[in-house]
Design a protein around this motif. Structure first.
Motif, mmCIF file in Angstrom:
data_model
loop_
_atom_site.group_PDB
_atom_site.id
_atom_site.type_symbol
_atom_site.label_atom_id
_atom_site.label_comp_id
_atom_site.label_asym_id
_atom_site.label_seq_id
_atom_site.Cartn_x
_atom_site.Cartn_y
_atom_site.Cartn_z
ATOM 1 N N UNK A 1 0.838 -1.210 0.000
ATOM 2 C CA UNK A 1 0.000 0.000 0.000
ATOM 3 C C UNK A 1 0.872 1.259 0.000
ATOM 4 N N UNK A 2 1.972 1.213 0.767
ATOM 5 C CA UNK A 2 2.873 2.371 0.817
ATOM 6 C C UNK A 2 3.511 2.611 -0.555
ATOM 7 N N UNK A 3 3.839 1.529 -1.255
ATOM 8 C CA UNK A 3 4.397 1.678 -2.612
ATOM 9 C C UNK A 3 3.379 2.349 -3.528
ATOM 10 N N UNK A 4 2.133 1.885 -3.420
ATOM 11 C CA UNK A 4 1.061 2.487 -4.229
ATOM 12 C C UNK A 4 0.950 3.974 -3.919
ATOM 13 N N UNK A 5 0.958 4.299 -2.606
ATOM 14 C CA UNK A 5 0.840 5.689 -2.201
ATOM 15 C C UNK A 5 2.023 6.514 -2.696
ATOM 16 N N UNK A 6 3.146 5.862 -2.947
ATOM 17 C CA UNK A 6 4.347 6.528 -3.462
ATOM 18 C C UNK A 6 4.334 6.601 -4.990
ATOM 19 N N UNK A 7 3.216 6.254 -5.577
ATOM 20 C CA UNK A 7 3.008 6.292 -7.031
ATOM 21 C C UNK A 7 3.952 5.360 -7.794
ATOM 22 N N UNK A 8 4.195 4.213 -7.176
ATOM 23 C CA UNK A 8 4.979 3.186 -7.867
ATOM 24 C C UNK A 8 4.022 2.322 -8.693
ATOM 25 N N UNK A 9 4.372 2.069 -9.946
ATOM 26 C CA UNK A 9 3.533 1.190 -10.785
ATOM 27 C C UNK A 9 3.705 -0.246 -10.339
ATOM 28 N N UNK A 10 2.601 -0.867 -9.937
ATOM 29 C CA UNK A 10 2.703 -2.255 -9.436
ATOM 30 C C UNK A 10 2.002 -3.210 -10.400
#
Ligand SMILES: [Zn+2]
Ligand SMILES: [Zn+2]
Length: 212
Positions: A203-212
């Motif tokens: 979720x933190x990666x998503x919030x950091x605008x990382x493409x998952x």
């Protein structure tokens, strides 16, 4: 009653303490007869700390939360860390310092109360200038101390003795992670913690605008 390390039994433990006539107390004064000094060393998870605090407030309990400034697992200066501290206070908790030897980072976030993380015997009872060290007299005494470390009570789960009022007073150390996460053993419980941590980090990666 089965002595599982889960939230249901944690509630029962708190109820047992109340039935035994104990009152919750902090580390700002020497322990008196009838005091239960409920202490939490938060080693791994602020999420688990907040979850346990919610159980306590429902049970009419409160405690002192020892938080780390040098944890490799969480960051007290992050937004999540600031929110967790605010929430613990809101739920009636006191905030103290879980220090990594030999560094003491007492600042305005903390009461002047220190518990060392994984202390070696050589410095476990070393005084801390300007602060209370919880493993020193009068707050610590082996007969008035119980700990759940690694899901192992050295003298058995204290719920019975609490219910019967057998301790004159007690410092009870509870690690939130091992009650909040599921598992039949410490190893299983740590796997549950890692699963939850992985999901939270995604979720933190998503919030950091990382493409998952
Ligand atoms: Zn028990
Ligand atoms: Zn610790």
């Amino acid at each position: 009653m089965t002595c599982e390390f889960d939230l249901a039994h944690y509630r029962e433990l708190l109820e047992a303490a109340k039935a035994g006539g104990y009152r919750f107390a902090g580390f700002d004064a020497p322990p008196q007869a009838g005091d239960l000094l409920l202490r939490h060393d938060v080693d791994l998870s602020l999420h688990a700390a907040v979850r346990l605090a919610e159980v306590e407030v429902e049970a009419g309990a409160w405690s002192t939360w020892f938080l780390m400034t040098r944890s490799v697992f969480y960051n007290l200066d992050s937004r999540e860390g600031e929110h967790a501290v605010a929430r613990l206070r809101e739920l009636g908790g006191r905030i103290a310092h879980h220090a990594v030897w030999p560094s003491v980072d007492l600042d305005e976030r903390f009461e002047p109360v220190v518990a060392w993380h994984n202390p070696d015997p050589e410095y476990m009872s070393t005084p801390v200038e300007g602060a209370t060290s919880v493993m020193m007299s009068p707050w610590f005494d082996p007969d008035h101390y119980r700990s759940d470390s690694n899901q192992h009570w050295r003298h058995g789960c204290p719920h019975d003795a609490l219910e019967r009022g057998e301790f004159e007073w007690l410092q009870l150390l509870i690690h939130p992670e091992i009650w909040v996460y599921d598992g039949q053993s410490m190893a299983e419980t740590m796997q549950s913690f890692l699963d939850a941590d992985r999901a939270a980090r995604l979720e933190l990666l998503r919030a950091d605008r990382i493409d998952l």
